[in-house]
Write an enzyme that holds these catalytic residues in place. Sequence first.
Site, PDB file in Angstrom:
ATOM      1  N   PHE A   1       0.988  -1.632   0.064  1.00  0.00           N
ATOM      2  CA  PHE A   1      -0.414   0.040  -0.075  1.00  0.00           C
ATOM      3  C   PHE A   1       0.433   1.349   0.478  1.00  0.00           C
ATOM      4  O   PHE A   1       1.989   1.216   0.973  1.00  0.00           O
ATOM      5  CB  PHE A   1      -1.534  -0.290   1.202  1.00  0.00           C
ATOM      6  CG  PHE A   1      -2.048   1.296   1.415  1.00  0.00           C
ATOM      7  CD1 PHE A   1      -2.891   1.091   0.492  1.00  0.00           C
ATOM      8  CD2 PHE A   1      -1.981   2.704   1.990  1.00  0.00           C
ATOM      9  CE1 PHE A   1      -4.365   1.879  -0.074  1.00  0.00           C
ATOM     10  CE2 PHE A   1      -2.244   3.025   1.851  1.00  0.00           C
ATOM     11  CZ  PHE A   1      -3.295   2.997   0.628  1.00  0.00           C
TER      12      PHE A   1
ATOM     13  N   LYS B   1       2.586   9.645   8.027  1.00  0.00           N
ATOM     14  CA  LYS B   1       1.846   9.215   9.359  1.00  0.00           C
ATOM     15  C   LYS B   1       2.635   9.633  10.460  1.00  0.00           C
ATOM     16  O   LYS B   1       2.404  11.333  11.130  1.00  0.00           O
ATOM     17  CB  LYS B   1       2.114   8.123   9.470  1.00  0.00           C
ATOM     18  CG  LYS B   1       1.009   7.643   8.681  1.00  0.00           C
ATOM     19  CD  LYS B   1       0.842   6.039   8.950  1.00  0.00           C
ATOM     20  CE  LYS B   1      -0.171   5.814   7.347  1.00  0.00           C
ATOM     21  NZ  LYS B   1      -1.226   5.348   8.325  1.00  0.00           N
TER      22      LYS B   1
ATOM     23  N   ASP C   1       9.114   2.459   1.347  1.00  0.00           N
ATOM     24  CA  ASP C   1       8.289   3.248   1.739  1.00  0.00           C
ATOM     25  C   ASP C   1       8.516   3.325   3.450  1.00  0.00           C
ATOM     26  O   ASP C   1       7.414   2.123   4.052  1.00  0.00           O
ATOM     27  CB  ASP C   1       6.458   2.889   1.274  1.00  0.00           C
ATOM     28  CG  ASP C   1       5.753   3.232   1.919  1.00  0.00           C
ATOM     29  OD1 ASP C   1       5.806   4.365   2.823  1.00  0.00           O
ATOM     30  OD2 ASP C   1       4.276   3.704   0.683  1.00  0.00           O
TER      31      ASP C   1
END
Length: 404
Positions: A139, A254, A225
């Site tokens: 993702f 995040k 990532d």
Amino acid sequence: MNRDPVTRELFNDVMVPNYAPGAMIPVRGEGSRLWDQNDREYVDFAGGIAVNSLGHAHPGLIGALHEQAEKLWHVSNVLTNEPALRLARSLKELTFAERVFFANSGAEANEAAFKLARRHSWLKHGPEKHEIIAFTNSFHGRTLFTVSVGGQPKYLEGFEPAPGGIHHATYNDLDSVRALISKEKTCAVVVEPIQGEGGVLPADPEFLKGLRSLCNDHDALLVFDEVQSGAGRTGYLYAYQHYGVTPDILTSAKGLGGGFPVAAMLTTDAVAQSFGVGTHGSTYGGNPLACAVAQKVIDTISQPDILKGIRARSDKLRKGMMAIGEKHRIFTHVRGEGLLLGCVLTEEWKGRAKDFVAAAQEEGLLVLVAGGDVVRLAPSLIIPEHDIEEGLERFEKAVATLTK
Ligand SMILES: Cc1ncc(COP(=O)(O)O)c(C=O)c1O
């Protein structure tokens, strides 16, 4: 203007229906506790999906935000600003990075990373070498490019045509990468060191090492990532440091802002040069408020005792969840690193991760899913021990309501 109190029902009337939020609306938080509109209290093992790295209402973050809010909010990238420069310098000191680009979300940092990889290859080798290898079940965000690189076809459904030149190999399977990689065509390999949304699945160290050497051999860039695994989540500032494998580009978001939207793409000097003036940008990227908050987050979590504390908390949480899992025969194992943990449901409970989230909420505990078969935990990196204990007690009560 209607000033009636807002309720969860209002969501269904006024919001685009792409989310299905839980029944309660949190209004206040402190540390690892949240309170809803009825002043009901919850222990927070979800951390806003690995975002609230220092919990809620951390005095240091409030202080940093207040201080910056009184000075300067925004100038755009026509001018630079002090908080952005300081933060970039810190990230450079603490990681492999020689250059930093700021964005506002994980997807945007990844979009920048993929564009940079393409452009770098285009400048160095020409247009043929543009292919990206990513992994099924990964993702990387919800923009059209990032959702296409992410290996979950359900998120692309109805949005095609997708950008081309993207191939998906199998996570933790080097042979599947060897079958796709080519010196003539591959510009980058993109990987999460721990697949977060895909089920909290850590990469094997040998897999990441193998990707590094395949990229070297084929003149391709290695992109990590670390939107979910970064900013201290694994007990290391970035997971690549734990694995001892250095990428060419790394994305962070995040937890970097502890709840304030901010993201960064880190890279080397040589690769960064492929983004000349005017090639890429973002109005808000490097916003002074965001960077001032992120600076405080980074200053705090890069302390060795905080990082050590994450590993100790991880042990306690992992053991506690596994004990409950074994007693009630609900988990096969608990995987992940640091405070990104995935409790894998047994065959009998497969597909029912959501039921555990709902039952936990009823008992005053917030947890997450990662796919249908994994209960995911991503609490504050400084969650107090007694909150871990209380959360575990509440989780066991929730499990009892499901297994009785
Ligand atoms: C590994 C990873 N990359 C990218 C993203 C997208 O981040 P954002 O939602 O901030 O765009 C996420 C979000 O869950 C993620 O876990």
